[in-house]
Design a protein around this motif. Structure first.
Motif, PDB file in Angstrom:
ATOM      1  N   THR A 241      12.743  -1.760  -5.662  1.00 32.58           N
ATOM      2  CA  THR A 241      13.699  -2.423  -6.545  1.00 32.58           C
ATOM      3  C   THR A 241      14.189  -3.708  -5.887  1.00 32.58           C
ATOM      4  OG1 THR A 241      14.420  -0.320  -7.491  1.00 32.58           O
ATOM      5  CG2 THR A 241      15.889  -2.205  -7.775  1.00 32.58           C
ATOM      6  N   PHE A 242      14.066  -4.804  -6.625  1.00 33.22           N
ATOM      7  CA  PHE A 242      14.567  -6.107  -6.191  1.00 33.22           C
ATOM      8  C   PHE A 242      15.724  -6.484  -7.121  1.00 33.22           C
ATOM      9  CE2 PHE A 242      10.023  -5.878  -5.324  1.00 33.22           C
ATOM     10  CZ  PHE A 242       9.923  -6.300  -4.009  1.00 33.22           C
ATOM     11  N   ALA A 243      16.937  -6.448  -6.617  1.00 35.17           N
ATOM     12  CA  ALA A 243      18.113  -6.790  -7.423  1.00 35.17           C
ATOM     13  C   ALA A 243      18.541  -8.210  -7.056  1.00 35.17           C
ATOM     14  CB  ALA A 243      19.247  -5.806  -7.171  1.00 35.17           C
ATOM     15  N   ARG A 244      18.292  -9.155  -7.981  1.00 32.42           N
ATOM     16  CA  ARG A 244      18.642 -10.552  -7.752  1.00 32.42           C
ATOM     17  C   ARG A 244      20.002 -10.842  -8.366  1.00 32.42           C
ATOM     18  NH1 ARG A 244      13.132 -10.255  -8.894  1.00 32.42           N
ATOM     19  NH2 ARG A 244      11.753 -11.388  -7.455  1.00 32.42           N
ATOM     20  N   GLU A 245      20.918 -11.363  -7.569  1.00 35.64           N
ATOM     21  CA  GLU A 245      22.241 -11.728  -8.074  1.00 35.64           C
ATOM     22  C   GLU A 245      22.461 -13.212  -7.813  1.00 35.64           C
ATOM     23  OE1 GLU A 245      26.832 -10.056  -8.167  1.00 35.64           O
ATOM     24  OE2 GLU A 245      25.278  -9.010  -7.022  1.00 35.64           O
ATOM     25  N   TYR A 246      22.632 -13.953  -8.908  1.00 37.71           N
ATOM     26  CA  TYR A 246      22.725 -15.406  -8.842  1.00 37.71           C
ATOM     27  C   TYR A 246      24.174 -15.880  -8.931  1.00 37.71           C
ATOM     28  CZ  TYR A 246      17.696 -15.605  -9.955  1.00 37.71           C
ATOM     29  OH  TYR A 246      16.322 -15.468  -9.939  1.00 37.71           O
ATOM     30  N   SER A 247      24.456 -16.957  -8.224  1.00 36.02           N
ATOM     31  CA  SER A 247      25.666 -17.740  -8.455  1.00 36.02           C
ATOM     32  C   SER A 247      25.215 -19.196  -8.535  1.00 36.02           C
ATOM     33  CB  SER A 247      26.686 -17.533  -7.332  1.00 36.02           C
ATOM     34  OG  SER A 247      26.193 -18.036  -6.104  1.00 36.02           O
ATOM     35  N   ALA A 248      26.156 -20.102  -8.718  1.00 34.30           N
ATOM     36  CA  ALA A 248      25.774 -21.504  -8.894  1.00 34.30           C
ATOM     37  C   ALA A 248      25.067 -22.065  -7.669  1.00 34.30           C
ATOM     38  CB  ALA A 248      27.016 -22.341  -9.220  1.00 34.30           C
ATOM     39  N   ASP A 249      25.375 -21.554  -6.471  1.00 37.38           N
ATOM     40  CA  ASP A 249      24.803 -22.138  -5.259  1.00 37.38           C
ATOM     41  C   ASP A 249      24.101 -21.130  -4.354  1.00 37.38           C
ATOM     42  OD1 ASP A 249      26.998 -20.758  -4.420  1.00 37.38           O
ATOM     43  OD2 ASP A 249      27.963 -22.426  -3.387  1.00 37.38           O
ATOM     44  N   VAL A 253      18.936 -11.464  -2.911  1.00 36.27           N
ATOM     45  CA  VAL A 253      17.972 -10.469  -3.377  1.00 36.27           C
ATOM     46  C   VAL A 253      18.135  -9.229  -2.506  1.00 36.27           C
ATOM     47  CG1 VAL A 253      15.558  -9.947  -3.847  1.00 36.27           C
ATOM     48  CG2 VAL A 253      16.380 -12.314  -4.031  1.00 36.27           C
ATOM     49  N   THR A 254      18.582  -8.131  -3.112  1.00 34.48           N
ATOM     50  CA  THR A 254      18.763  -6.863  -2.402  1.00 34.48           C
ATOM     51  C   THR A 254      17.570  -5.971  -2.691  1.00 34.48           C
ATOM     52  OG1 THR A 254      21.171  -7.059  -2.608  1.00 34.48           O
ATOM     53  CG2 THR A 254      20.290  -4.879  -2.081  1.00 34.48           C
ATOM     54  N   ILE A 255      16.964  -5.437  -1.618  1.00 32.89           N
ATOM     55  CA  ILE A 255      15.718  -4.681  -1.739  1.00 32.89           C
ATOM     56  C   ILE A 255      15.927  -3.243  -1.294  1.00 32.89           C
ATOM     57  CG2 ILE A 255      13.275  -4.595  -1.083  1.00 32.89           C
ATOM     58  CD1 ILE A 255      13.590  -7.575  -0.242  1.00 32.89           C
ATOM     59  N   THR A 256      15.552  -2.298  -2.150  1.00 30.42           N
ATOM     60  CA  THR A 256      15.542  -0.882  -1.809  1.00 30.42           C
ATOM     61  C   THR A 256      14.205  -0.303  -2.254  1.00 30.42           C
ATOM     62  OG1 THR A 256      16.636  -0.347  -3.909  1.00 30.42           O
ATOM     63  CG2 THR A 256      18.051  -0.596  -1.967  1.00 30.42           C
ATOM     64  N   ALA A 257      13.890   0.904  -1.763  1.00 36.51           N
ATOM     65  CA  ALA A 257      12.601   1.508  -2.097  1.00 36.51           C
ATOM     66  C   ALA A 257      12.713   3.019  -2.089  1.00 36.51           C
ATOM     67  CB  ALA A 257      11.524   1.055  -1.106  1.00 36.51           C
ATOM     68  N   SER A 258      11.827   3.658  -2.845  1.00 33.02           N
ATOM     69  CA  SER A 258      11.841   5.123  -2.931  1.00 33.02           C
ATOM     70  C   SER A 258      11.322   5.769  -1.655  1.00 33.02           C
ATOM     71  CB  SER A 258      10.984   5.579  -4.116  1.00 33.02           C
ATOM     72  OG  SER A 258       9.629   5.195  -3.925  1.00 33.02           O
ATOM     73  N   PHE A 259      10.651   5.017  -0.795  1.00 30.97           N
ATOM     74  CA  PHE A 259      10.013   5.556   0.405  1.00 30.97           C
ATOM     75  C   PHE A 259      10.708   5.105   1.688  1.00 30.97           C
ATOM     76  CE2 PHE A 259       7.945   1.758  -1.182  1.00 30.97           C
ATOM     77  CZ  PHE A 259       7.982   0.904  -0.079  1.00 30.97           C
ATOM     78  N   TRP A 260      11.889   4.470   1.532  1.00 31.62           N
ATOM     79  CA  TRP A 260      12.586   3.909   2.696  1.00 31.62           C
ATOM     80  C   TRP A 260      14.081   4.082   2.473  1.00 31.62           C
ATOM     81  CZ3 TRP A 260      14.802  -1.436   2.983  1.00 31.62           C
ATOM     82  CH2 TRP A 260      15.193  -1.780   4.288  1.00 31.62           C
ATOM     83  N   ALA A 264      17.621  -3.973   2.413  1.00 34.24           N
ATOM     84  CA  ALA A 264      17.342  -5.294   2.976  1.00 34.24           C
ATOM     85  C   ALA A 264      17.849  -6.368   2.018  1.00 34.24           C
ATOM     86  CB  ALA A 264      15.852  -5.477   3.213  1.00 34.24           C
ATOM     87  N   LYS A 265      18.105  -7.530   2.584  1.00 38.18           N
ATOM     88  CA  LYS A 265      18.541  -8.660   1.749  1.00 38.18           C
ATOM     89  C   LYS A 265      17.811  -9.924   2.169  1.00 38.18           C
ATOM     90  CE  LYS A 265      23.188  -7.068   0.540  1.00 38.18           C
ATOM     91  NZ  LYS A 265      24.621  -7.392   0.500  1.00 38.18           N
ATOM     92  N   ARG A 266      17.500 -10.752   1.155  1.00 40.34           N
ATOM     93  CA  ARG A 266      17.004 -12.107   1.386  1.00 40.34           C
ATOM     94  C   ARG A 266      17.969 -13.045   0.693  1.00 40.34           C
ATOM     95  NH1 ARG A 266      10.813 -13.330   1.764  1.00 40.34           N
ATOM     96  NH2 ARG A 266      11.513 -13.988   3.822  1.00 40.34           N
ATOM     97  N   ILE A 267      18.470 -14.001   1.451  1.00 40.52           N
ATOM     98  CA  ILE A 267      19.500 -14.914   0.918  1.00 40.52           C
ATOM     99  C   ILE A 267      18.902 -16.305   0.765  1.00 40.52           C
ATOM    100  CG2 ILE A 267      21.729 -15.997   1.403  1.00 40.52           C
ATOM    101  CD1 ILE A 267      21.378 -12.864   3.120  1.00 40.52           C
ATOM    102  N   TYR A 268      19.137 -16.874  -0.438  1.00 43.05           N
ATOM    103  CA  TYR A 268      18.625 -18.197  -0.789  1.00 43.05           C
ATOM    104  C   TYR A 268      19.801 -19.108  -1.149  1.00 43.05           C
ATOM    105  CZ  TYR A 268      14.197 -15.644  -1.543  1.00 43.05           C
ATOM    106  OH  TYR A 268      13.082 -14.874  -1.401  1.00 43.05           O
ATOM    107  N   VAL A 269      19.624 -20.409  -0.917  1.00 43.96           N
ATOM    108  CA  VAL A 269      20.652 -21.358  -1.292  1.00 43.96           C
ATOM    109  C   VAL A 269      20.046 -22.419  -2.202  1.00 43.96           C
ATOM    110  CG1 VAL A 269      22.078 -21.014   0.754  1.00 43.96           C
ATOM    111  CG2 VAL A 269      20.248 -22.717   0.801  1.00 43.96           C
TER     112      VAL A 269
END
Length: 270
Positions: A241-249, A253-260, A264-269
């Motif tokens: 599951t990749f849960a993307r949460e956007y703001s203006a800036d 992306v929060t990552i979870t899995a059925s086997f783990w 984890a998170k990946r942060i973008y600007v």
């Protein structure tokens, strides 16, 4: 009406757990309903209306004309009879099945939606209160977000059991993402060192994605305001599951899995 076409996202509940418990659902399903986050949108459609509800399970549409009975499928086994009446900004839905009646009164204003719930088999009153999604929260469409940092992403990549060379390349990859609206579809473009990839999808509708030359995953992406949740099912039954949460800036992306067991998170600007 200022609320037509506007997205209202769930803000809080009042006594909703009491209503859910009155339905006699299995505990796990009842808990998922109580915790569920949803959004609603109402639109005029000729002499009728369309109410679109988005949840983590997908998107449903309810089309109706005031005072005219219509069917609504609640579960694969249960089809309810419904009548919706409209009085100004108040939309009253009376839902009947197996002798039971539930009434949902939706009261719209320019910036709020209050849904009041009663039934003939429960003495309580529940409310679900929604707030209009601020237009500035939708400012992320068409904006490019570039990868800035990771949190626990190496552990997630290690859980994939990739060859070392592929795992290292995945960990060190610098990518950018952009999401755009195209009619009733969305286009998610990811720029990678190997070149751009494009995912075109409708909220709540399953589609296939080629992950590698040998692996094709089945995906469902739901859009709920500024939250875009992708559930990816692999051929071996595993899910990510990749849960993307956007703001203006920023994009998180929060990552979870059925086997783990981790997150984890990946942060973008922008």
């Amino acid at each position: 009406m200022a609320y037509f076409g506007k997205v209202f996202t769930l803000e809080k509940n009042e006594n909703f757990d009491g209503f859910i418990n009155s339905l006699g659902l299995p505990k796990e399903k009842a808990e998922s309903y109580v915790k569920s986050k949803s959004s609603q949108k109402i639109e005029k459609d000729g002499d009728g209306y369309i109410i679109t509800t988005t949840t983590s399970q997908g998107v449903t549409e309810m089309k109706f004309k005031p005072g005219v009975e219509f069917d609504q499928q609640i579960t694969p086994e249960i089809v309810t009879k419904n009548v919706m009446t409209v009085e100004g900004d108040k939309f009253t839905q009376v839902q009947k099945a197996d002798g039971k009646t539930i009434t949902f009164i939706r009261e719209f204003s320019a910036d709020k939606l209050v849904v009041t719930i009663t039934s003939n088999f429960w003495d309580g009153v529940a409310k679900r209160i929604y707030s209009k999604l601020n237009e500035s929260e939708m400012a992320f469409f068409g904006k490019l977000y570039t990868h800035e940092s990771n949190e626990n992403f190496d552990d997630f990549v290690n859980s994939l059991n990739l060859p070392q060379e592929h795992a290292t390349a995945y960990l060190n990859s610098k990518i950018s993402q952009k999401i755009e609206k195209d009619g009733d579809e969305y286009v998610l473009t990811t720029n990678k060192p190997s070149g751009p990839s494009v995912m075109r999808f409708k909220s709540g509708v399953e589609f296939e994605e080629k992950i590698t030359a040998d692996v094709i995953g089945k995906n469902t992406i739901t859009v709920d305001g500024n939250k875009v949740t992708q559930v990816q099912k692999l051929p071996d039954g595993k899910t990510i599951t990749f849960a993307r949460e956007y703001s203006a800036d920023k994009l998180v992306v929060t990552i979870t899995a059925s086997f783990w067991n981790g997150t984890a998170k990946r942060i973008y600007v922008a």
